[in-house]
Motif scaffolding. Structure first.
Motif, mmCIF file in Angstrom:
data_model
loop_
_atom_site.group_PDB
_atom_site.id
_atom_site.type_symbol
_atom_site.label_atom_id
_atom_site.label_comp_id
_atom_site.label_asym_id
_atom_site.label_seq_id
_atom_site.Cartn_x
_atom_site.Cartn_y
_atom_site.Cartn_z
ATOM 1 N N THR A 161 7.567 95.323 54.623
ATOM 2 C CA THR A 161 7.499 96.188 53.586
ATOM 3 C C THR A 161 7.009 95.596 52.389
ATOM 4 N N CYS A 162 6.283 95.951 51.588
ATOM 5 C CA CYS A 162 5.842 95.306 50.195
ATOM 6 C C CYS A 162 5.888 96.317 49.323
ATOM 7 N N ALA A 163 5.825 95.764 47.826
ATOM 8 C CA ALA A 163 5.902 96.437 46.826
ATOM 9 C C ALA A 163 4.423 96.551 46.196
ATOM 10 N N HIS A 164 4.101 97.857 45.529
ATOM 11 C CA HIS A 164 3.005 97.964 44.859
ATOM 12 C C HIS A 164 2.696 96.814 43.631
ATOM 13 N N PRO A 165 1.666 96.404 43.499
ATOM 14 C CA PRO A 165 1.448 95.461 42.514
ATOM 15 C C PRO A 165 2.066 96.020 41.129
ATOM 16 N N PHE A 166 1.967 97.236 40.834
ATOM 17 C CA PHE A 166 2.154 98.060 39.559
ATOM 18 C C PHE A 166 3.660 98.142 39.591
ATOM 19 N N ALA A 167 4.326 97.959 40.738
ATOM 20 C CA ALA A 167 5.907 98.296 40.594
ATOM 21 C C ALA A 167 6.588 97.816 39.517
ATOM 22 N N GLY A 168 7.269 98.369 38.640
ATOM 23 C CA GLY A 168 8.251 97.849 37.823
ATOM 24 C C GLY A 168 7.749 97.512 36.465
ATOM 25 N N LEU A 169 6.383 97.708 36.282
ATOM 26 C CA LEU A 169 5.729 97.408 34.881
ATOM 27 C C LEU A 169 6.367 98.325 33.801
ATOM 28 N N ASP A 170 6.571 97.657 32.643
ATOM 29 C CA ASP A 170 6.892 98.441 31.494
ATOM 30 C C ASP A 170 6.038 99.364 31.155
ATOM 31 N N GLY A 171 6.288 100.759 30.850
ATOM 32 C CA GLY A 171 5.479 101.828 30.637
ATOM 33 C C GLY A 171 4.912 102.508 31.811
ATOM 34 N N ALA A 172 5.231 102.199 32.848
ATOM 35 C CA ALA A 172 4.922 102.877 34.385
ATOM 36 C C ALA A 172 5.701 103.963 34.485
ATOM 37 N N ASP A 173 6.956 103.902 33.995
ATOM 38 C CA ASP A 173 8.108 104.762 34.161
ATOM 39 C C ASP A 173 8.188 105.276 35.673
ATOM 40 N N GLY A 174 8.368 103.898 36.545
ATOM 41 C CA GLY A 174 8.711 104.365 37.899
ATOM 42 C C GLY A 174 7.632 104.759 38.869
ATOM 43 N N PHE A 175 6.354 104.988 38.276
ATOM 44 C CA PHE A 175 5.435 105.641 39.114
ATOM 45 C C PHE A 175 5.000 104.965 40.345
ATOM 46 N N TRP A 176 5.043 103.562 40.249
ATOM 47 C CA TRP A 176 4.818 102.792 41.544
ATOM 48 C C TRP A 176 5.653 102.161 42.179
#
Length: 966
Positions: free
Chosen positions: A312-327
């Motif tokens: 299982t992987c994480a999305h490349p945008f996971a945890g980015l500031d400003g993403a509000d948990g979208f990924w």
């Protein structure tokens, strides 16, 4: 000739005809069109009773522009089919039609609005639809005249239009059959979407062009992995960076060999570092690492399919500031047969809302709740998508928007990219706007082609796909046969049919859905025959505009339903559903349709395997349980003389209008008949010059017949049994040709038919039979058996050649006919091909004359040498001695007037061996010709050189001419 020698020219039966050598087709053809309309040829043919019907159903061209050469090819082929079937005794009906709804017309009206600064959305929908209708009406009238100018016969006064009120009613009724039989459903899946036209597109509306795309290599970090792979990253490669925000999985193929690779050294500038661990397909690792500027690397170990299955992987945008948990969700590893190791990395980034294979992988796992709705109808990221909201993949003009570069920049910022580049590849474009399309997940209406159709019409299968595949193999004749394979493979592999379009000009999906219910819920779709009947009745009177009128929902639902509880669907039907339904409102409903609602033939270009042939098959299999046609004929595309695709920008197009202005429509028709329509057809100036030359040669043949039939009457006729052998040989050839013409026309082999007739007319007639019989026709007395027999044969030839060629050269053969049979109501196109007696066939006679003609070729070749050397000026100056070793051939030559056959004044035939000086032809064994000059004086009437000239009552003539002079 001496001064006191009589001039015998006026005593000859020279040809008499006003039939001109020069055709003048561009000027004269419109006159014949007016004449046919005046005497009502098409309607008079319908009055012939007791005939077996033949129905060619017209595939509707689109009413939005002048005709191109492909239109001309198609309509001329159809006309040749209809005319040939009619002249072979059928009642061959042809109802022309037009496709009038859909995006191309809507697009034209929108263009007019934009020029005036108007917004389509500000115009009441019924007003907009009325403008579309008016636009289509104008082009129908223009195209109708252009088609008629090609010499195409049909019911032009009453064509079918998909926008006629009755047609709109039937299209809606046909759609409602899908509603009622359970095959209609609303689904959410990726479809090809045009951001420029803001609508879903069918495969038939797509064409592929080269397109330069971004390419990126994106590493996904493992969050769950087997021992030894915890620090590894799994690299995908994609040409659509804009789909990365919608990634939901990574696909691999268990049959591909994968390995774990360690970076040992890199160039100074690289998005990788020594010690990084990546997983690739082994065949692609070196290329991918090279692209990321890795200079040294090591393969650490194998990575098995079993290991990949639990990653299982994480999305490349996971945890980015400003993403509000979208990924912030898991990205699972899934197996897929569509993954290959011939390009990329061996892993496929999977966004089920933006790819067909991706979607199928999720359907297989019942993960439909994981679909995304991140991209809007203008290919813009929707407001809920962090970082990218409002950015477009393609702008309103089809140019690249800002979405790709923004996604790539964010991946760089997040450390989620190891390489990038550009690649030129084949990419889908809308064939109307020529702009690139995207795959986009949208709610659409579909016809399920693998669901059992609940209509009880199961003779050929229970599902639409089963019925279609059975029809293809059991009910349809394919010309050429390759058409079967093409349509079969397409239908065998196709997905469900997307019926809906997000536009305004067309027939709406006449259905209602219950508010608050999901598409999968019972009662979501209202299925009520009473409601359906109200809609159909309104459309019959008011057209489909009734759906958009104020109060339409309450009107159609009536008192049995609370209108506030239902939503009215305003999507319009795919125009391919419109044209696919024509069998119902044309074949079934019109008195000049087909009694059983099934056409004998559909005839279109090869692109219609994915277009009209395809949609008509699916539509009919969903509503009547079988194909709507018994036969399908396909033709190729038109190319320029060099075999290149025609393009206005290149300047190599050939407009039918220009060909007609220069040469006439019959030359265009002859080009079609001379071509192999089953392949692509070339056309251009040099090709048309060749066609015009063939036409002139054929015209000369017809002119010779007309000239020598002047004054012919039934009293002159000679029965076949009393004719000389040469005439009976011609009748034999006519019997053979009659069979070839009829079987050829029945098989739609126009090239084969025309080639046989052209060779017969120009070689066997003009260069042989006419050449031989000119002497008897011009010089014999009126009661000479040979002359009367020859004129009888010319009359027989006339009736057959004119009717045989009439389906091709409609104008010229009418001209030939009227030259001989003038009259206010006269027309060749009211005639049938005459029946040809079987007893005209005479194989022994044909074999004998094959030998005679071969011997003639040897004599002619020998005389040609003497003519070339200026020994003689004409063949009548010769009296060759012909040596024939074969006794049977010698006997045959002695049984006929071989001198006349060779057009010499006399000939000597002997069985003695050929002397050394004799002329021989290598391919004709046992025959030699010794040249001798004719002995005697020249007859001043027939120009033969004979010993008896000057010994008769009339001065300076031979005995035959003396008798003719009386």
């Amino acid at each position: 000739m001496c001064a006191d020698t009589p001039d015998y020219k006026d005593t000859l039966n020279l040809p008499e005809t006003d039939f001109p050598m020069r055709a003048g087709l561009p000027k004269r053809e419109p006159e014949w069109l007016e004449r046919w309309a005046k005497i009502g040829v098409y309607d008079r043919l319908r009055e012939k009773e007791g005939r077996e019907p033949f129905t060619l159903h017209d595939g509707p061209p689109y009413a939005n522009g002048h005709l191109h050469i492909g239109h001309a090819l198609n309509k001329i082929l159809k006309d040749m089919v209809v005319r040939s079937q009619q002249m072979m005794g059928k009642d061959a009906r042809y109802v022309p039609g037009w496709d009038c709804h859909g995006l191309p017309i809507e697009w034209k009206i929108e263009e007019q609005y934009r020029k005036k600064g108007r917004n389509k959305d500000d115009v009441p929908v019924i007003d907009f639809r009325q403008e579309c209708r008016k636009f289509a009406e104008g082009w129908v009238d223009i195209q109708r005249e252009e088609f008629k100018r090609l010499g195409v016969a049909g019911n032009w006064a009453d064509p079918y239009l998909t926008m006629n009120f009755h047609a709109e009613r039937v299209i809606a009724e046909e759609f409602m059959k899908f509603l009622m039989n359970g095959t209609l459903y609303q689904g959410s899946k990726p479809v090809m979407w045009s951001p420029v036209e803001k609508t879903a597109l069918a495969e038939a509306e797509i064409e592929y062009h080269d397109h330069k795309s971004h390419t990126i290599w994106v590493p996904f970090k493992a969050t769950t992995a087997p021992e030894g792979l915890e620090a590894a990253r799994f690299v995908i490669w994609t040409t659509t960076p804009w789909t990365i925000p919608s990634n939901k999985a990574i696909a691999y193929n268990p049959k591909v060999a994968y390995g774990l690779y360690r970076v040992d050294a890199t160039e100074e500038e690289s998005w990788t570092s020594p010690g990084d661990l990546y997983v690739f397909a082994d065949t692609l690792a070196a290329d991918a690492l090279g692209k990321s500027r890795v200079t040294e690397f090591s393969r650490v170990r194998d990575v098995t399919a079993e290991e990949l299955a639990v990653v299982t992987c994480a999305h490349p945008f996971a945890g980015l500031d400003g993403a509000d948990g979208f990924w912030d969700y898991d990205v699972p590893m899934i197996d897929g047969d569509h993954v290959t190791d011939d390009a990329g990395t061996g892993f496929v980034h999977t966004a089920p809302s933006h790819g067909a294979d991706d979607y199928e992988c999720f359907v297989k796992r019942n993960w439909m709740d994981r679909m995304t709705h991140n991209v809007g109808e203008e290919s813009e990221f929707l407001p809920h998508v962090p970082f990218f909201a409002g950015l477009q993949v393609f702008d309103r003009k089809g140019k690249e928007g800002k979405a790709n570069n923004a996604v790539i920049a964010k991946l760089v910022e997040a450390g989620g990219i190891i390489a990038r580049g550009r690649v030129t590849h084949s990419y889908p474009h809308s064939w109307r706007s020529k702009a690139p399309v995207i795959f986009r997940n949208t709610p659409q209406w579909f016809a399920a082609i693998d669901k059992e159709v609940g209509d009880g019409q199961d003779q050929y299968g229970k599902t639409i796909r089963e019925r279609a595949l059975t029809s293809i193999d059991e009910l349809v004749t394919w010309t050429p046969q390759t058409g079967r394979n093409r349509l079969y493979s397409m239908i065998e592999a196709r997905p469900d049919w997307v019926l809906s379009r997000q536009r305004a000009w067309g027939v709406p999906l006449t259905c209602f859905v219950k508010k608050g219910l999901l598409p999968t819920d019972e009662g979501f779709l209202l299925r009520d025959p009473v409601v359906n009947a109200r809609v159909a009745e309104a459309f019959e009177v008011e057209g489909a505009d009734a759906w958009y009128a104020d109060g339409a929902k309450a009107r159609f639902l009536g008192n049995d339903y609370n209108a506030d509880e239902y939503e009215q669907v305003f999507d319009i039907l795919d125009v391919w559903f419109d044209s696919g339904s024509t069998h119902a409102f044309v074949l079934r409903d019109r008195p000049d349709g087909a009694a059983d609602g099934i056409a004998d033939l559909y005839l279109e270009g090869t692109d219609q395997h994915r277009g009209w042939f395809h949609s008509s098959m699916l539509q009919a299999c969903g509503t009547k349980g079988r194909a709507p046609y018994r036969g399908v004929l396909t033709h190729g595309f038109t190319l320029d003389e060099k075999g290149n695709k025609m393009s206005k920008s290149v300047g190599n197009t050939v407009a039918p209008e220009q060909v007609i202005k220069q040469y006439g429509a019959d030359i265009l028709r002859l080009w079609v008949a001379q071509s192999d329509y089953t392949a692509d057809l070339r056309i251009g100036n040099e090709i048309l010059k060749g066609v015009a030359d063939s036409y002139r040669r054929l015209r000369n043949t017809m002119r010779f017949m007309l000239g020598n039939l002047a004054g012919f009457s039934d009293a002159e006729k000679v029965e076949p049994a009393d004719m000389p052998e040469l005439e009976r040989w011609v009748l034999h050839r006519l019997a053979e040709l009659d069979h070839k013409v009829r079987t050829g026309y029945a098989a739609y082999d126009f090239q084969g038919v025309f080639q046989a007739l052209f060779n017969f007319a120009t070689v066997e007639l003009s260069s042989f039979y006419f050449d031989v019989r000119k002497d008897a026709l011009y010089c014999d007395g009126d009661d000479s058996l040979e002359r009367r027999a020859a004129r009888t044969v010319l009359d027989i030839l006339f009736h057959r050649l004119t009717t045989w060629l009439a389906p091709v050269l409609v104008f010229t053969m009418e001209e030939v006919w009227l030259e001989r049979f003038p009259g206010d109501e006269s027309s060749l196109h009211l005639q049938d091909i005459p029946a040809t007696p079987a007893d005209w066939l005479d194989e022994p006679l044909a074999a004998k004359w094959a030998g005679i003609r071969q011997a003639r070729r040897v004599v002619t070749a020998a005389l040609e040498i003497q003519r070339r050397d200026k020994v003689i000026g004409a063949s009548l100056e010769a009296a060759p001695v012909v040596h024939i070793e074969n006794a049977d051939v010698l006997k045959a030559l002695k049984s006929v007037n071989f001198a006349d056959v060779c057009i010499t004044s006399s000939v000597s035939l002997t069985g003695d061996p050929s002397p050394a000086e004799a002329f021989r032809m290598p391919e004709v064994e046992g025959m030699g010709v010794v040249f001798e000059k004719a002995d005697g004086a020249k007859c001043q009437r027939c120009w033969k050189i004979l010993p008896d000239v000057g010994t008769h009552k009339h001065a300076d003539v031979c005995g035959r001419c003396d008798t003719a002079l009386g």
